[in-house]
Design an enzyme around this catalytic site. Structure first.
Site, PDB file in Angstrom:
ATOM      1  N   GLY A 400       0.842  -1.192   0.000  1.00 50.16           N
ATOM      2  CA  GLY A 400       0.000   0.000   0.000  1.00 50.16           C
ATOM      3  C   GLY A 400       0.874   1.238   0.000  1.00 50.16           C
ATOM      4  O   GLY A 400       2.093   1.159  -0.213  1.00 50.16           O
ATOM      5  N   ASP A 516      -9.584   9.079   3.259  1.00 49.66           N
ATOM      6  CA  ASP A 516      -9.129   8.264   2.128  1.00 49.66           C
ATOM      7  C   ASP A 516      -9.930   6.968   2.028  1.00 49.66           C
ATOM      8  O   ASP A 516      -9.374   5.872   1.895  1.00 49.66           O
ATOM      9  CB  ASP A 516      -7.631   7.974   2.253  1.00 49.66           C
ATOM     10  CG  ASP A 516      -7.032   7.542   0.919  1.00 49.66           C
ATOM     11  OD1 ASP A 516      -7.697   7.768  -0.119  1.00 49.66           O
ATOM     12  OD2 ASP A 516      -5.931   6.981   0.910  1.00 49.66           O
TER      13      ASP A 516
HETATM   14  P1  AMP Z   1      -2.545  -0.901   2.779  1.00 47.80           P
HETATM   15  O1  AMP Z   1      -1.149  -0.433   3.013  1.00 47.80           O
HETATM   16  O2  AMP Z   1      -3.408  -0.794   4.005  1.00 47.80           O
HETATM   17  O3  AMP Z   1      -3.168  -0.279   1.563  1.00 47.80           O
HETATM   18  O4  AMP Z   1      -2.434  -2.496   2.499  1.00 47.80           O
HETATM   19  C1  AMP Z   1      -1.932  -3.026   1.312  1.00 47.80           C
HETATM   20  C2  AMP Z   1      -2.509  -4.397   1.114  1.00 47.80           C
HETATM   21  O5  AMP Z   1      -2.045  -5.283   2.133  1.00 47.80           O
HETATM   22  C3  AMP Z   1      -4.041  -4.433   1.220  1.00 47.80           C
HETATM   23  O6  AMP Z   1      -4.635  -4.139   0.004  1.00 47.80           O
HETATM   24  C4  AMP Z   1      -4.304  -5.863   1.661  1.00 47.80           C
HETATM   25  O7  AMP Z   1      -4.279  -6.721   0.555  1.00 47.80           O
HETATM   26  C5  AMP Z   1      -3.093  -6.165   2.544  1.00 47.80           C
HETATM   27  N1  AMP Z   1      -3.420  -5.900   3.943  1.00 47.80           N
HETATM   28  C6  AMP Z   1      -3.314  -4.718   4.604  1.00 47.80           C
HETATM   29  N2  AMP Z   1      -3.709  -4.849   5.872  1.00 47.80           N
HETATM   30  C7  AMP Z   1      -4.080  -6.138   6.029  1.00 47.80           C
HETATM   31  C8  AMP Z   1      -4.607  -6.909   7.126  1.00 47.80           C
HETATM   32  N3  AMP Z   1      -4.831  -6.338   8.324  1.00 47.80           N
HETATM   33  N4  AMP Z   1      -4.876  -8.203   6.928  1.00 47.80           N
HETATM   34  C9  AMP Z   1      -4.675  -8.775   5.719  1.00 47.80           C
HETATM   35  N5  AMP Z   1      -4.193  -8.109   4.650  1.00 47.80           N
HETATM   36  C10 AMP Z   1      -3.903  -6.813   4.791  1.00 47.80           C
END
Ligand code: AMP
Length: 709
Positions: A400, A516
């Site tokens: 992300g 966001d």
């Molecule tokens: P983010 O940085 O929150 O946009 O996360 C990037 C990706 O990591 C997300 O799109 C999910 O696929 C995965 N991800 C983030 N947080 C979690 C979580 N708590 N449990 C499982 N997958 C996660």
């Protein structure tokens, strides 16, 4: 590498002088154990015997020991460590009065136990736990009383089941005492103790605490590496009778040895539990404790000392002094260099900790050793390494704006997600602090829960509950996976997000605007329940504040409200706008920015509005779910989506209105007006969209401040 105890403790290399005759596990009144006999526990796990330790230039080197049967060197207990015996002159006797005594030819006996009242009904048995127990028994041979046991007298080893602490009734304290040196088992200056008031283990040297385990949270001590603790189950007893700590392992095989230099190791596994030998009084890593600085000497003391030095240390030894001084200076220079290096690292880490210092976190030490007043915890870097299998590719969950996200497993077996901030990302540091500060204060079933953080050098990580089904976009925008999201699930997701938003806007202790909200920030648990995540750019509003004006616009095109994009104004109504877009995405299964309908409409909202105007709202519904779709609900969702996307923030419903409209047939439904970013004819518009690309129209206004995410 698993260290052999031989390499660690020279004196553990025992020369057993015994040769077992018949294996027995007990001594009865009148029986004795001499250096040609042995007691072996029932399952032959431990033995009790006399053994000699090779100590140069001494003949007094025989000890009564308990060690692992059929191994050499794994000494678990010594009955006379401070009072060695001469070779061939000793015996252990259980006499007819119930006393347990080590006798020797020329010298006093060593009384291990002497009863207040003589009793002949006793038996001393070596158990398979390594405990040698003297019991009073009745006529049937059943235990009446435990009179004495070796577990009440730990020496330099703590075995599973042995206690540290204090017996309040007898006043007996249980502590482990290290040996004096590698070569001699006599009691040294380091002790391992249980501090019941603090609820932690401590290693002391002559009363001075060198190391502390930190508090026990989630069955783990803060300053003992997480992976080392995987095997242990701790038992803490605090009642009128005793305050104690003991541990067990699933197979019962373990040996915590406190070494002469203050190291605490489990020698059966070669793992380090504590390194009091690296505690110098000023550092705080790994559980080390700071010492109080000694007070300065008085001038008169110094004068007396100088005088005495003048008298007794004379010119004859001046050369010696010079040599010693040179060595001393050299040593100090080396130490300073080492500590300067260490201080440098500490300063950097402390800076980081200050950066993330929160009201609810009193930062006390570096390396994530933060005293916590919340449920969130601070994970050690070592534990993160263990949990993610060194950030292995197989454990990667996604990526992300913050950085990579990994799956990890807690020692309890619970899965977690670990967000690892990209190194050197200034933007990320701000978001890290914001997310940690904010999200740790929120608790709702539709808001992701943070479990803790880790700061190590330049590394910063956030640890969350694990969401088995990743994020909404993973399903919604994939041709195959979207089929798993039937109408019921989609409506449930819309409702769940609405509930999460209601909590953020109205019912949490803080008034939070997320800023966001989008499909990739909605995570799904194993039952496809949604949780709002990614609070890096969220803002807390004071109760009086209704909107905030900012020059730093952060968000994602397509989800940002017009007043935010054009004037930098955001409020709870900006989230409502994003939620409207999200509703339309969930219903249609298409991305807000990838809609393409003929020449004119080039975003999802515009497309939805056109269909709605023409009374063809249901045509927006994702074709893959038309069968499962409840038409009335779907139309209600589209209607609400369009109301949320209205140009004017005040015309948009609040999140409580939205929940009302979604769930009640009788809720008042105003008619939607023309949504933002829509114009019927756009010959002069700068609508530069093509299929699949980002598309927006801002009527010529600059959006150069927007930080795209
Ligand atoms: P983010 O940085 O929150 O946009 O996360 C990037 C990706 O990591 C997300 O799109 C999910 O696929 C995965 N991800 C983030 N947080 C979690 C979580 N708590 N449990 C499982 N997958 C996660």
């Amino acid at each position: 590498m698993k260290l052999s105890p031989f390499l660690i403790f020279a004196w553990l290399c025992l020369r057993t002088t015994t040769h077992a005759t018949t294996a027995r596990d007990s001594l009865r009144p009148g029986e004795m154990l001499n250096n040609s006999s042995i007691l072996t526990s029932a399952q032959k796990k431990f033995s009790l015997k006399f053994a000699t330790i090779e100590i140069p230039n001494t003949s007094l080197n025989t000890y009564l020991v308990i060690d692992r049967a059929n191994t050499t060197g794994n000494v678990d207990w010594i009955g006379n460590r401070n009072d060695p015996l001469a070779y061939n002159s000793c015996a252990l006797t259980l006499n007819h009065s119930g006393a347990l005594i080590i006798t020797r030819h020329n010298g006093d006996s060593i009384v291990l136990y002497s009863p207040a009242e003589a009793t002949n009904r006793t038996i001393a048995t070596l158990l398979d736990s390594g405990n040698f127990v003297l019991k009073e028994i009745d006529g049937n041979g059943s235990t009446k009383n435990v009179l004495w046991q070796s577990f009440d007298h730990p020496e330099f080893v703590l075995l599973p089941g042995m206690k540290l602490g204090v017996n309040k009734k007898s006043g007996m304290s249980w502590l482990v005492k290290a040996s004096i040196s590698r070569a001699k088992p006599a009691s040294g200056s380091f002790t391992l103790e249980w501090e019941p008031r603090e609820g932690q283990l401590v290693i002391k040297r002559q009363g001075q605490v060198y190391w502390a385990s930190g508090l026990l949270r989630n069955k783990r001590f803060e300053h003992i590496p997480e992976e080392v603790q995987l095997m242990y189950e701790y038992n803490i007893v605090s009642n009128e009778e005793e305050e104690s700590f003991s541990y067990t392992t699933p197979n019962g095989v373990s040996q915590w040895v406190l070494f002469h230099n203050g190291q605490l190791k489990d020698t059966t596994r070669g793992s380090e539990i504590a390194r009091a030998d690296t505690c110098y009084g000023y550092n705080t890593d790994g559980g080390c404790q700071r010492w109080e600085q000694p007070t300065c000497r008085k001038k008169s003391d110094q004068r007396d000392m100088k005088k005495s030095i003048r008298v007794h240390f004379a010119a004859a030894v001046a050369s010696l002094v010079i040599v010693i001084t040179s060595i001393g200076i050299f040593y100090i220079i080396l130490r300073r260099r080492k500590s300067a290096l260490k201080d440098n690292t500490t300063r950097t880490e402390n800076k980081m900790l200050k950066l993330v210092a929160l009201d609810r976190y009193a930062v006390s030490k570096h390396h994530c050793e933060v005293k916590k007043r919340s449920d969130s915890r601070v994970f050690s870097y070592a534990s993160i390494i263990a949990m993610t299998n060194r950030f292995s590719v197989e454990n990667k969950l996604g990526e992300g704006g913050f950085g990579l996200v990994y799956k990890g497993k807690l020692p309890t077996g619970e899965d977690v997600a670990i967000k690892r901030l990209s190194k050197g990302s200034r933007q990320g540091v701000i978001e890290f602090k914001n997310e940690l500060n904010l999200i740790s204060q929120l608790q709702h079933m539709n808001v992701i829960q943070i479990l803790g953080c880790c700061i190590h050098g330049e590394e910063r990580m956030l640890i969350y509950e694990y969401m088995a089904n990743k994020s909404l976009d993973f399903f919604l925008f994939d041709r195959t996976r979207k089929m798993l999201l039937d109408w019921k699930r989609r409506f449930n997701i819309i409702e769940g997000i609405a509930q999460g938003l209601l909590y953020l806007h109205k019912y949490s202790r803080l008034k939070v605007v997320h800023r966001d909200l989008k499909a990739s920030n909605i995570l799904l648990d194993e039952n496809m329940n949604p949780k709002i995540s990614d609070f890096g750019t969220a803002r807390i509003f004071s109760p009086q504040e209704s909107e905030i004006n900012t020059e730093r616009i952060v968000g994602t095109y397509g989800y940002m409200s017009p007043e935010y994009v054009t004037r930098g104004i955001f409020s709870i109504k900006s989230d409502v706008y994003s939620f409207g877009v999200l509703i339309l995405e969930i219903v249609s299964g298409g991305r807000t920015n990838s809609f393409y309908s003929g020449e004119r409409q080039c975003n999802l909202i515009g497309h939805a509005w056109e269909l709605w105007q023409q009374g063809k709202g249901l045509e927006l519904v994702d074709p893959t779910i038309r069968d499962s779709c409840i038409e009335d609900q779907a139309l209600r969702c589209i209607h609400v989506g369009l109301l949320c996307a209205e140009d004017n923030a005040v015309d948009r419903p609040t999140i409580s209105d939205i929940i009302n409209m979604l769930t009640s047939e009788y809720a008042p439904f105003p008619l939607p007006r023309r949504p933002a970013f829509y114009s019927r004819r756009m010959p002069n518009e700068e609508c530069r969209c093509t299929k699949g690309s980002e598309c927006y129209s801002v009527n010529g206004l600059s959006i150069s401040n927007v930080v795209a995410r």
